[in-house]
Motif scaffolding. Structure first.
Motif, PDB file in Angstrom:
ATOM      1  N   GLY A  53      -6.833  -7.952   6.160  1.00 21.82           N
ATOM      2  CA  GLY A  53      -6.862  -7.842   7.615  1.00 21.82           C
ATOM      3  C   GLY A  53      -8.058  -7.072   8.139  1.00 21.82           C
ATOM      4  N   PHE A  54      -8.752  -6.365   7.238  1.00 23.92           N
ATOM      5  CA  PHE A  54      -9.930  -5.589   7.620  1.00 23.92           C
ATOM      6  C   PHE A  54     -11.164  -6.047   6.855  1.00 23.92           C
ATOM      7  N   GLY A  55     -11.125  -7.277   6.363  1.00 27.62           N
ATOM      8  CA  GLY A  55     -12.259  -7.816   5.643  1.00 27.62           C
ATOM      9  C   GLY A  55     -12.572  -7.051   4.370  1.00 27.62           C
ATOM     10  N   HIS A  56     -11.572  -6.373   3.816  1.00 26.24           N
ATOM     11  CA  HIS A  56     -11.744  -5.562   2.612  1.00 26.24           C
ATOM     12  C   HIS A  56     -12.835  -4.508   2.796  1.00 26.24           C
ATOM     13  N   SER A  57     -13.003  -4.077   4.028  1.00 24.58           N
ATOM     14  CA  SER A  57     -14.032  -3.089   4.369  1.00 24.58           C
ATOM     15  C   SER A  57     -13.419  -1.690   4.411  1.00 24.58           C
ATOM     16  N   ARG A  58     -13.937  -0.781   3.617  1.00 25.75           N
ATOM     17  CA  ARG A  58     -13.425   0.590   3.609  1.00 25.75           C
ATOM     18  C   ARG A  58     -13.663   1.263   4.958  1.00 25.75           C
ATOM     19  N   SER A  59     -14.809   1.031   5.567  1.00 30.09           N
ATOM     20  CA  SER A  59     -15.100   1.694   6.845  1.00 30.09           C
ATOM     21  C   SER A  59     -14.186   1.199   7.952  1.00 30.09           C
TER      22      SER A  59
ATOM     23  N   TYR B   4      -4.753   1.399  -0.365  1.00 26.35           N
ATOM     24  CA  TYR B   4      -5.099  -0.023  -0.346  1.00 26.35           C
ATOM     25  C   TYR B   4      -5.945  -0.421  -1.549  1.00 26.35           C
ATOM     26  N   CYS B   5      -6.216   0.517  -2.454  1.00 30.79           N
ATOM     27  CA  CYS B   5      -7.003   0.201  -3.643  1.00 30.79           C
ATOM     28  C   CYS B   5      -6.225  -0.712  -4.583  1.00 30.79           C
ATOM     29  N   THR B   6      -6.964  -1.452  -5.382  1.00 37.92           N
ATOM     30  CA  THR B   6      -6.333  -2.337  -6.359  1.00 37.92           C
ATOM     31  C   THR B   6      -5.880  -1.581  -7.598  1.00 37.92           C
ATOM     32  N   VAL B   7      -6.456  -0.397  -7.838  1.00 35.18           N
ATOM     33  CA  VAL B   7      -6.063   0.450  -8.971  1.00 35.18           C
ATOM     34  C   VAL B   7      -6.048   1.902  -8.502  1.00 35.18           C
ATOM     35  N   ARG B   8      -5.317   2.752  -9.225  1.00 40.18           N
ATOM     36  CA  ARG B   8      -5.289   4.176  -8.907  1.00 40.18           C
ATOM     37  C   ARG B   8      -6.469   4.874  -9.590  1.00 40.18           C
TER      38      ARG B   8
ATOM     39  N   ALA C  67       0.821  -1.211   0.000  1.00 44.26           N
ATOM     40  CA  ALA C  67       0.000   0.000   0.000  1.00 44.26           C
ATOM     41  C   ALA C  67       0.856   1.263   0.000  1.00 44.26           C
ATOM     42  N   SER C  68       1.993   1.231   0.676  1.00 47.48           N
ATOM     43  CA  SER C  68       2.814   2.439   0.798  1.00 47.48           C
ATOM     44  C   SER C  68       3.337   2.932  -0.537  1.00 47.48           C
ATOM     45  N   ALA C  69       3.441   2.054  -1.515  1.00 47.37           N
ATOM     46  CA  ALA C  69       3.940   2.459  -2.830  1.00 47.37           C
ATOM     47  C   ALA C  69       3.013   3.459  -3.505  1.00 47.37           C
ATOM     48  N   ASP C  70       1.743   3.474  -3.127  1.00 45.06           N
ATOM     49  CA  ASP C  70       0.763   4.355  -3.762  1.00 45.06           C
ATOM     50  C   ASP C  70       0.439   5.588  -2.929  1.00 45.06           C
ATOM     51  N   LEU C  71       1.027   5.727  -1.744  1.00 46.47           N
ATOM     52  CA  LEU C  71       0.654   6.835  -0.872  1.00 46.47           C
ATOM     53  C   LEU C  71       0.930   8.190  -1.517  1.00 46.47           C
ATOM     54  N   GLY C  72       2.075   8.365  -2.134  1.00 45.61           N
ATOM     55  CA  GLY C  72       2.395   9.646  -2.761  1.00 45.61           C
ATOM     56  C   GLY C  72       1.402  10.024  -3.843  1.00 45.61           C
TER      57      GLY C  72
ATOM     58  N   CYS D 139     -12.262   3.267  -5.975  1.00 44.36           N
ATOM     59  CA  CYS D 139     -11.779   1.919  -6.248  1.00 44.36           C
ATOM     60  C   CYS D 139     -12.073   0.945  -5.112  1.00 44.36           C
ATOM     61  N   GLN D 140     -11.928  -0.322  -5.425  1.00 47.67           N
ATOM     62  CA  GLN D 140     -12.145  -1.391  -4.461  1.00 47.67           C
ATOM     63  C   GLN D 140     -10.940  -1.519  -3.531  1.00 47.67           C
ATOM     64  N   ILE D 141     -11.211  -1.581  -2.224  1.00 48.35           N
ATOM     65  CA  ILE D 141     -10.163  -1.754  -1.230  1.00 48.35           C
ATOM     66  C   ILE D 141      -9.724  -3.219  -1.177  1.00 48.35           C
ATOM     67  N   SER D 142      -8.414  -3.434  -1.086  1.00 46.19           N
ATOM     68  CA  SER D 142      -7.881  -4.774  -0.893  1.00 46.19           C
ATOM     69  C   SER D 142      -7.103  -4.797   0.409  1.00 46.19           C
ATOM     70  N   ALA D 143      -7.770  -5.182   1.487  1.00 46.83           N
ATOM     71  CA  ALA D 143      -7.153  -5.199   2.817  1.00 46.83           C
ATOM     72  C   ALA D 143      -7.740  -6.369   3.591  1.00 46.83           C
TER      73      ALA D 143
END
Length: 255
Positions: free
Chosen positions: A225-231, A211-215, A181-186, A219-223
């Motif tokens: 550890g959090f059940g892929h839940s944005r909230s 944490y998105c799958t695309v920029r 995820a850190s690669a996309d933070l900037g 977008c859809q979150i891919s996480a």
């Protein structure tokens, strides 16, 4: 009475190109800090608005700043730099492996990082995960964070996206939590800044969308550890940003 500890790493804070690739670390998972109630209540005013300065003029945070801020976010240090019970070892609540040190270094990774360890005075005598110390783990992980900044920010031409020390520290923290995820933070900092966000809101939004799958907005979150839940992910990222800001406030006060 608890003692305060500062990291001492056997390298300078150099962001020159790393000589080896950054090993793959843990996936996006929750940390032990989720189980520490005191972190959930940290309050902090928004970070002042700042336009990105030229990368060459932006001062990077010190080793101690990174250690204390990320350590507090991980739940291994208090905001004032004291060690919590988790510092000397705990089980990661996401992938259930053994962690140690301020950065929740995952002990099973040590064999892959022995080349780094051999260059750190703190790692003298450490030969395996079994006798890995927290101080050695801290030294290894700090070097890996430097390598990550070089490969994911500098080499990607994203230095100007980071406007201040808070945002740089949030990169280190996100890289500790999820290197992918850190690669996309900037990129997401630039996007949300262009949409008018600033301060704490900007950093949280950028961290979540990293944490998105695309920029792509929405977008859809891919996480996992959090059940892929944005909230759920948003609550965790807000907690971590608050914890970082609390630690930085204590550092500014000289605590």
């Amino acid at each position: 009475m608890k003692q305060r500890y500062a990291i001492a790493v056997g390298v300078g804070l150099s962001f020159a190109a790393a000589t080896s690739q950054v090993p793959v670390a843990r996936q996006a998972v929750g940390t032990v800090a989720n189980s520490l109630p005191h972190l959930a209540t940290v309050a902090r005013a928004d970070i002042p608005k700042a336009e990105p300065p030229p990368a060459s003029k932006l001062s990077h945070p010190s080793r101690d700043t990174v250690y204390r801020a990320v350590g507090h976010s991980e739940g291994n240090l208090t905001a004032t730099g004291d060690r919590t019970r988790a510092y000397n070892g705990h089980t990661d609540p996401g992938n259930h492996v053994a962690n140690i040190g301020a950065f929740s270094y995952q002990k099973y990774q040590f064999p892959s990082h022995q080349a780094i360890a051999r260059q750190q005075p703190q790692c003298a005598g450490v030969t395996s995960p079994a006798n890995l110390t927290a101080e050695c783990a801290n030294a290894i992980q700090f070097v890996r964070l430097q390598q990550a900044w070089q490969s994911k920010v500098v080499n990607a031409g994203l230095e100007s996206a980071f406007a201040d020390v808070q945002q740089i520290v949030n990169f280190y923290d996100l890289n500790t939590q999820s290197p992918r995820a850190s690669a996309d933070l900037g990129w997401w900092l630039n996007y949300h800044r262009s949409q008018g966000l600033e301060g704490r809101t900007l950093i949280i939004a950028a961290r979540v969308d990293s944490y998105c799958t695309v920029r792509q907005p929405g977008c859809q979150i891919s996480a996992s550890g959090f059940g892929h839940s944005r909230s759920r992910l948003t609550r965790d990222q807000a907690r971590r940003v608050n914890a970082i800001n609390a630690a930085l406030t204590e550092i500014e006060k000289g605590s």
